[in-house]
Design a protein around this motif. Structure first.
Motif, mmCIF file in Angstrom:
data_model
loop_
_atom_site.group_PDB
_atom_site.id
_atom_site.type_symbol
_atom_site.label_atom_id
_atom_site.label_comp_id
_atom_site.label_asym_id
_atom_site.label_seq_id
_atom_site.Cartn_x
_atom_site.Cartn_y
_atom_site.Cartn_z
ATOM 1 N N GLN A 188 55.339 29.960 50.765
ATOM 2 C CA GLN A 188 54.696 31.029 49.999
ATOM 3 C C GLN A 188 53.658 30.424 49.067
ATOM 4 N N PRO A 189 52.500 31.056 48.944
ATOM 5 C CA PRO A 189 51.556 30.600 47.927
ATOM 6 C C PRO A 189 52.043 31.051 46.553
ATOM 7 N N VAL A 190 51.683 30.303 45.539
ATOM 8 C CA VAL A 190 52.013 30.678 44.167
ATOM 9 C C VAL A 190 50.748 31.277 43.550
ATOM 10 N N LEU A 191 50.874 32.478 43.028
ATOM 11 C CA LEU A 191 49.737 33.224 42.494
ATOM 12 C C LEU A 191 49.811 33.348 40.977
ATOM 13 N N ASP A 192 48.656 33.477 40.354
ATOM 14 C CA ASP A 192 48.557 33.722 38.916
ATOM 15 C C ASP A 192 47.316 34.572 38.659
ATOM 16 N N PRO A 193 47.279 35.814 39.223
ATOM 17 C CA PRO A 193 46.063 36.624 39.142
ATOM 18 C C PRO A 193 45.827 37.225 37.763
ATOM 19 N N ARG A 194 44.528 37.375 37.462
ATOM 20 C CA ARG A 194 44.074 38.021 36.228
ATOM 21 C C ARG A 194 42.962 38.998 36.601
ATOM 22 N N ILE A 195 43.051 40.210 36.116
ATOM 23 C CA ILE A 195 41.999 41.192 36.348
ATOM 24 C C ILE A 195 40.845 40.873 35.408
ATOM 25 N N THR A 196 39.644 40.748 35.977
ATOM 26 C CA THR A 196 38.468 40.434 35.163
ATOM 27 C C THR A 196 37.521 41.618 35.030
ATOM 28 N N ALA B 142 37.610 46.786 41.309
ATOM 29 C CA ALA B 142 38.260 45.796 40.451
ATOM 30 C C ALA B 142 37.908 44.400 40.950
ATOM 31 N N LYS B 143 37.961 43.446 40.023
ATOM 32 C CA LYS B 143 37.788 42.036 40.367
ATOM 33 C C LYS B 143 38.947 41.262 39.772
ATOM 34 N N ILE B 144 39.380 40.270 40.529
ATOM 35 C CA ILE B 144 40.494 39.421 40.118
ATOM 36 C C ILE B 144 40.059 37.966 40.223
ATOM 37 N N THR B 145 40.507 37.161 39.281
ATOM 38 C CA THR B 145 40.382 35.712 39.358
ATOM 39 C C THR B 145 41.800 35.156 39.417
ATOM 40 N N ASP B 146 41.991 34.158 40.264
ATOM 41 C CA ASP B 146 43.326 33.580 40.457
ATOM 42 C C ASP B 146 43.192 32.074 40.626
ATOM 43 N N CYS B 147 44.323 31.417 40.568
ATOM 44 C CA CYS B 147 44.425 29.992 40.864
ATOM 45 C C CYS B 147 45.578 29.869 41.859
ATOM 46 N N VAL B 148 45.262 29.985 43.142
ATOM 47 C CA VAL B 148 46.277 30.006 44.197
ATOM 48 C C VAL B 148 46.748 28.581 44.479
ATOM 49 N N ASP B 149 48.051 28.368 44.369
ATOM 50 C CA ASP B 149 48.648 27.056 44.634
ATOM 51 C C ASP B 149 49.290 27.090 46.018
#
Length: 170
Positions: A95-103, A114-121
């Motif tokens: 599974q990828p690890v997600l940490d999304p933030r709505i920008t 909507a736009k999202i920025t994430d750092c997918v691990d």
């Protein structure tokens, strides 16, 4: 996940990308309607990744669930990545690890984009041969800066495009 990284990286970032210094004001958490929209947007984004991870276990590029949360370019990228894995006799495990933030949510007060920025691990989300042996991965795992665009269609949010950068970008 090399296939997905390569395909998503080929997608150009939108010309109207917002730099971190120019992000719009955050959503008012006190407004229940805005909070519900935010939850629905994040649910759609996370749902796209869950659908992809599920289909990736068997490299099923025709999996019906891929359309549950993705459409347009996003759906094409997901399906093509799975098709390439299938063609190479590989699957993607984990599974990828997600940490999304709505920008961005526009237009307010009734957003449809909507736009999202994430750092997918993707450290634990890797290609494997169908015999569970490691796949032909020749790129580093890690944290990938990711941007996504979502649209409200028929009362549901869908990821319409995303860009997954190379590992180490966040």
């Amino acid at each position: 996940m090399l296939v997905l990284v390569a395909l998503a990286a080929c997608q150009q970032a939108p010309n109207n990308a917002i730099s971190p210094e120019r992000l719009p004001p955050s959503i008012n958490p006190a407004d229940p309607a805005e909070s519900q929209v935010k939850e629905a947007v994040l649910r759609a984004y996370r749902g796209m990744w869950q659908d992809f991870a599920s289909a990736a276990r068997t490299a099923d590029w025709n999996a019906a669930e891929l359309r549950d949360h993705a459409t347009g370019d996003a759906l094409l990228i997901l399906r093509h990545g799975l098709w390439l894995a299938h063609r190479n006799g590989e699957v993607i495990k984990g599974q990828p690890v997600l940490d999304p933030r709505i920008t961005s949510l526009v237009p307010m007060p009734s957003p449809t984009k909507a736009k999202i920025t994430d750092c997918v691990d993707d450290t634990d989300f890797r290609l494997r041969g169908k015999s569970s042996k490691p796949g032909k991965e020749d790129w580093p795992a890690g944290r990938h800066k990711t941007t996504a665009e979502l649209s409200l269609r028929k009362d549901a949010w869908y990821v319409t495009a995303f860009v997954l950068r190379e590992a180490g970008t966040c």
